[in-house]
Enzyme design. Structure first.
Site, PDB file in Angstrom:
ATOM      1  N   SER A   1       3.857  -1.788  -5.142  1.00 36.69           N
ATOM      2  CA  SER A   1       4.564  -0.678  -4.504  1.00 36.69           C
ATOM      3  C   SER A   1       4.979  -1.057  -3.091  1.00 36.69           C
ATOM      4  O   SER A   1       4.213  -1.688  -2.353  1.00 36.69           O
ATOM      5  CB  SER A   1       3.664   0.558  -4.438  1.00 36.69           C
ATOM      6  OG  SER A   1       3.370   1.045  -5.725  1.00 36.69           O
ATOM      7  N   SER A   2       6.201  -0.675  -2.709  1.00 37.10           N
ATOM      8  CA  SER A   2       6.730  -0.889  -1.365  1.00 37.10           C
ATOM      9  C   SER A   2       6.708  -2.380  -1.025  1.00 37.10           C
ATOM     10  O   SER A   2       7.387  -3.165  -1.692  1.00 37.10           O
ATOM     11  CB  SER A   2       5.940  -0.045  -0.361  1.00 37.10           C
ATOM     12  OG  SER A   2       6.578  -0.020   0.895  1.00 37.10           O
ATOM     13  N   SER A   3       5.933  -2.799  -0.029  1.00 36.23           N
ATOM     14  CA  SER A   3       5.836  -4.234   0.262  1.00 36.23           C
ATOM     15  C   SER A   3       5.376  -5.007  -0.976  1.00 36.23           C
ATOM     16  O   SER A   3       5.801  -6.149  -1.208  1.00 36.23           O
ATOM     17  CB  SER A   3       4.855  -4.477   1.416  1.00 36.23           C
ATOM     18  OG  SER A   3       4.691  -5.851   1.672  1.00 36.23           O
TER      19      SER A   3
END
Length: 292
Positions: free
Chosen positions: A136-138
């Site tokens: 998720s995200s990074s």
């Protein structure tokens, strides 16, 4: 009788592993960026188990991502093994911006992550054809990087609210808040050919296939903006040689739309209407994509 703390610690680690708790592995091999390896081995491991590498968001940790997702309870049901690593640098963001981090076997975070996988394959007789990555995200940004720089390692990937591999190349920091704001803001727009060339340059000479990818993004994301979904899909549909075929609305749930490329088995986007940063993890959909 006196028992040393190191012996007690060893016994505790063995018991924790036997009971299917997340445990630390300190010596897993090449680790150029000093990552932390955490592994979840269910009490009943499948013969030749699959492996899922789960990559946390900026400011997170492997332990936090492990506890906030359902991959471990699913591992208990299905017998696969989870690896939840942690990076402690750049606000706990993954290395998705440097030359070494965007290269094969060049001393980046990606090399240490592959060492964790190789350790797990050897120690638990895991199936090297059933290695998967998600985040998720990074962690989604890093998922894109992993399948670009080590395509031979992974069978498939899923991720949530990230950017195309190479979008942050040359940025001073790997965090969406500190790195090239143009990328996070959805202003790094390239042609499909440019994205494909960028991926190919990360592992020169590689001529094999690339992992299948399903990637989610929220239309209301004001941290990593929605144009990044289109750039990821441009990148990977170009790598796989598939074109957009159709939208499937209200799939896998109300308000979500699948963007299908080709026959939908290699590249799939999911746009989540009104959802911000990040799209909630859809573990059961991930397992379907992985074939687990």
């Amino acid at each position: 009788m006196h028992i040393s703390t190191s012996v007690l610690g060893g016994i505790a680690a063995i018991c924790a592993t036997a009971n299917g708790a997340l445990t630390r592995v300190n010596d897993f091999g090449t680790n150029p960026t000093n990552l932390q390896m955490n592994i979840y081995v269910p009490s009943k491991v499948a013969a030749k188990p699959a492996i899922i590498l789960g990559l946390h968001y900026c400011g997170g940790s492997g332990e936090a991502y492990s506890s906030s997702t359902k991959y471990n309870s699913l591992a208990d049901q299905k017998g696969f093994i989870n690896i939840f690593p942690s990076t402690k640098k750049d606000n706990n963001c993954w290395e998705v911006n440097t030359v070494k981090g965007l290269s094969h076997d060049a001393g980046g975070d990606n090399q240490g992550l592959v060492a964790m996988i190789n350790y797990t394959i050897k120690k638990y007789n895991a199936d090297p054809t059933k290695v998967f990555v998600t985040g998720s995200s990074s962690g989604c940004m890093m998922t894109n990087v992993m399948i670009a720089t080590y395509p031979e390692v992974f069978a498939a990937a899923t991720c949530y609210s990230g950017v195309a591999a190479g979008c942050l190349a040359g940025s001073p920091g790997a965090s969406p808040s500190s790195a090239n704001p143009d990328c996070a803001n959805g202003k790094v727009i390239k042609t499909q050919a440019q994205w494909v060339d960028q991926v190919k340059a990360m592992y020169p000479g590689y001529s094999g296939s690339y992992p299948r990818i399903m990637t989610y993004h929220g239309t209301a994301d004001n941290v990593v903006f929605i144009p990044n979904l289109g750039e990821q899909l441009k990148e990977w549909s170009g790598i796989h040689g598939v074109s957009f075929t159709k939208n499937v609305t209200n799939t896998p749930q109300s308000g979500y739309t699948e963007l299908v490329y080709g026959d939908g088995t290699k590249v799939l986007g999911v746009s989540a209407a009104g959802v911000g940063h990040t799209v909630p993890v859809h573990e059961s959909e991930d397992l379907k994509w992985f074939g687990l």
